[in-house]
Write an enzyme that holds these catalytic residues in place. Structure first.
Site: not given
Length: 366
Positions: A34, A246
Site C-alpha cells: 500500500k 527562504y
C-alpha cells in the site's frame, strides 16, 4: 533522466523478506505494498515480492489495486481496511479479495451475483474497523446466507506489538476466541512487522509485514532498501555573510562552497530538517564526505555546504540506506518527531525509480 532519483536495492528487499519469514517459522507472507509500497514503487516491488514467493499482495485502496492489475499483476490482491458498500462492483471488476467488516458491505457484494472470496476482519483491540469478536457466532450465521461469498481468510491487526505485551497478548486471546467459533480450514493472519518479529510463534497461516519489508526499523537486522540520489545543478563559491534560502536561515561564515541539489519537500524531504540534515558523496579516495544541508528546504531544491568544488556529475546521497540520524529516512523521522513510515510514503512519484539486483539495473520507472 532527471538528475535526482530513487535507487531501490532488490537484494535488500529479499534479505528482509527472508528474515521476516524465518522469524515466523517460514509461514506464508503477504506482501504489503500500500501507499506505493511505502514510497518505493508498488508495481516493481510487488513483482519482486511475488518472485520471492509471497502468497499475494495487500493494498489499502482499489486505486492501488487497479495500478497493479494495469501493470499485468494477476496474483492475489487483498484489499485491506473496511470495504465500503459502494466499492463492491470495483472489487469484482478487479478480482480482489476484499476485507469485510460490516454486514452492509457483505450484502452489497453478495447482491452482485458473482462468487467472491473474502477475508473477515475482527477488531481485537485496535478500535478502528472489524467485527467484534463476541459477535463471531452471529457473523458466521449471517455468512451462511450469502451464497456468493466464500470466507477464505480471517484476520485482525495488532495495535502495539512493539511495546505493549499485555495488550498484544490480550489481542491474541480475543482472536483465539474467533478461531474457536470458525474452526480450522481458514487462512488466519494477525502479525504485522512488529508482531512477526516479536511474536513470530503466532504466525498462524501467514504474516503481513509492511514497514519491515522496506527495512526502516533499526536494530532488527533489516536493511533499508532505498537511497535517494542527486547530482548538483550548480556549485558556487559564496563570500562571508551571505544569507541562503527562504528567510535566510543560514549565513555563510567565511568563503564557502555551496552545491544546489534538485530535490526538495515536493520530493518528500521534510521541510523541518533544514540546518540539521546531511548528505554524502564519495570522493575517489578517502572517507565519505558528509555535508550539511544549509538553509531552508525549498519545494524543489536544497543547498548543501561542501568542502571543495565538485563537478555537476558528482552523485550525492540525499537519503542513505542505513539508520544515520541525519541522512536516512529513519533519521529524518527522528529529526521531525514522527515514524519512518511517514517520510517513506512521502517520497514523491515524480522521482524516477531505478531497481537493482546484484548491482545491475533490472527495471526503471520514470
Amino acid at each position: 533522466m532527471r538528475p535526482a532519483w530513487l535507487e531501490v536495492d532488490l537484494d535488500a528487499l529479499a534479505h528482509n523478506f527472508h528474515l521476516l519469514r524465518k522469524s515466523a517459522g517460514d509461514v506464508a507472507l503477504i506482501g504489503v505494498v500500500k501507499a506505493n509500497a511505502y514510497g518505493h514503487g508498488a508495481v516493481e516491488v510487488g513483482k519482486e515480492l511475488l518472485r520471492l514467493g509471497a502468497w499475494g499482495l495487500a493494498v489499502a485502496t482499489t486505486h492501488e489495486a487497479r495500478e497493479l492489475r494495469k501493470a499485468g499483476i494477476v496474483a492475489r490482491i487483498l484489499l485491506m481496511g473496511s470495504l465500503h458498500p459502494q466499492q463492491a462492483r470495483e472489487v469484482v471488476e478487479l478480482d480482489l479479495i476484499p476485507s469485510i467488516s460490516t454486514l452492509e458491505s457483505a450484502e452489497a457484494l453478495n447482491a452482485l451475483g458473482k462468487a467472491v472470496a473474502v477475508h473477515l476482519e475482527f477488531d481485537t483491540g485496535m478500535g478502528r474497523v472489524g467485527f467484534q469478536p463476541e459477535d463471531a457466532p452471529l457473523i458466521k450465521e449471517h455468512f451462511v446466507r450469502y451464497e456468493n461469498l466464500l470466507i477464505q481468510g480471517i484476520y485482525s491487526h495488532f495495535a502495539d506489538a512493539e511495546e505493549d505485551e499485555p495488550w498484544t497478548r490480550e489481542q491474541m486471546a480475543r482472536f483465539q476466541e474467533v478461531q474457536k467459533v470458525f474452526g480450522p480450514g481458514y487462512f488466519y493472519h494477525l502479525c504485522n512487522t512488529a508482531g512477526t518479529v516479536n511474536y513470530g510463534e503466532y504466525g498462524l497461516s501467514a504474516v503481513r509485514p509492511g514497514i519491515g519489508l522496506y527495512g526502516l526499523l533499526p536494530n532488527l537486522g533489516l536493511r533499508p532498501i532505498a537511497r535517494l540520489l542527486a547530482k548538483p545543478t550548480q556549485v558556487k563559491l559564496l563570500p562571508p555573510g551571505r544569507r541562503i534560502g527562504y528567510s535566510g536561515l543560514y549565513t555563510t561564515q567565511g568563503l564557502e562552497w555551496i552545491a544546489t541539489l534538485p530535490v526538495g519537500y515536493a520530493d518528500g524531504m521534510p521541510r523541518l530538517v533544514y540546518n540539521r540534515a546531511t548528505v554524502r558523496f564519495y570522493p575517489e579516495r578517502g572517507a565519505p564526505c558528509i555535508c550539511p544541508v544549509v538553509g531552508r528546504v525549498s519545494m524543489d531544491q536544497i543547498t548543501v555546504k561542501i568542502p571543495a568544488p565538485v563537478g555537476l556529475d558528482e552523485v550525492f546521497e540525499v537519503v542513505t540506506p542505513d539508520f544515520d540520524p541525519t541522512s536516512s529516512l529513519w533519521g529524518w523521522a527522528e529529526l521531525t518527531g514522527t515514524v519512518s513510515y511517514e517520510p517513506a510514503v512521502r517520497l514523491s512519484p515524480r522521482l524516477p525509480r531505478v531497481y537493482l539486483r546484484d548491482g545491475v539495473e533490472v527495471a526503471r520507472v520514470e
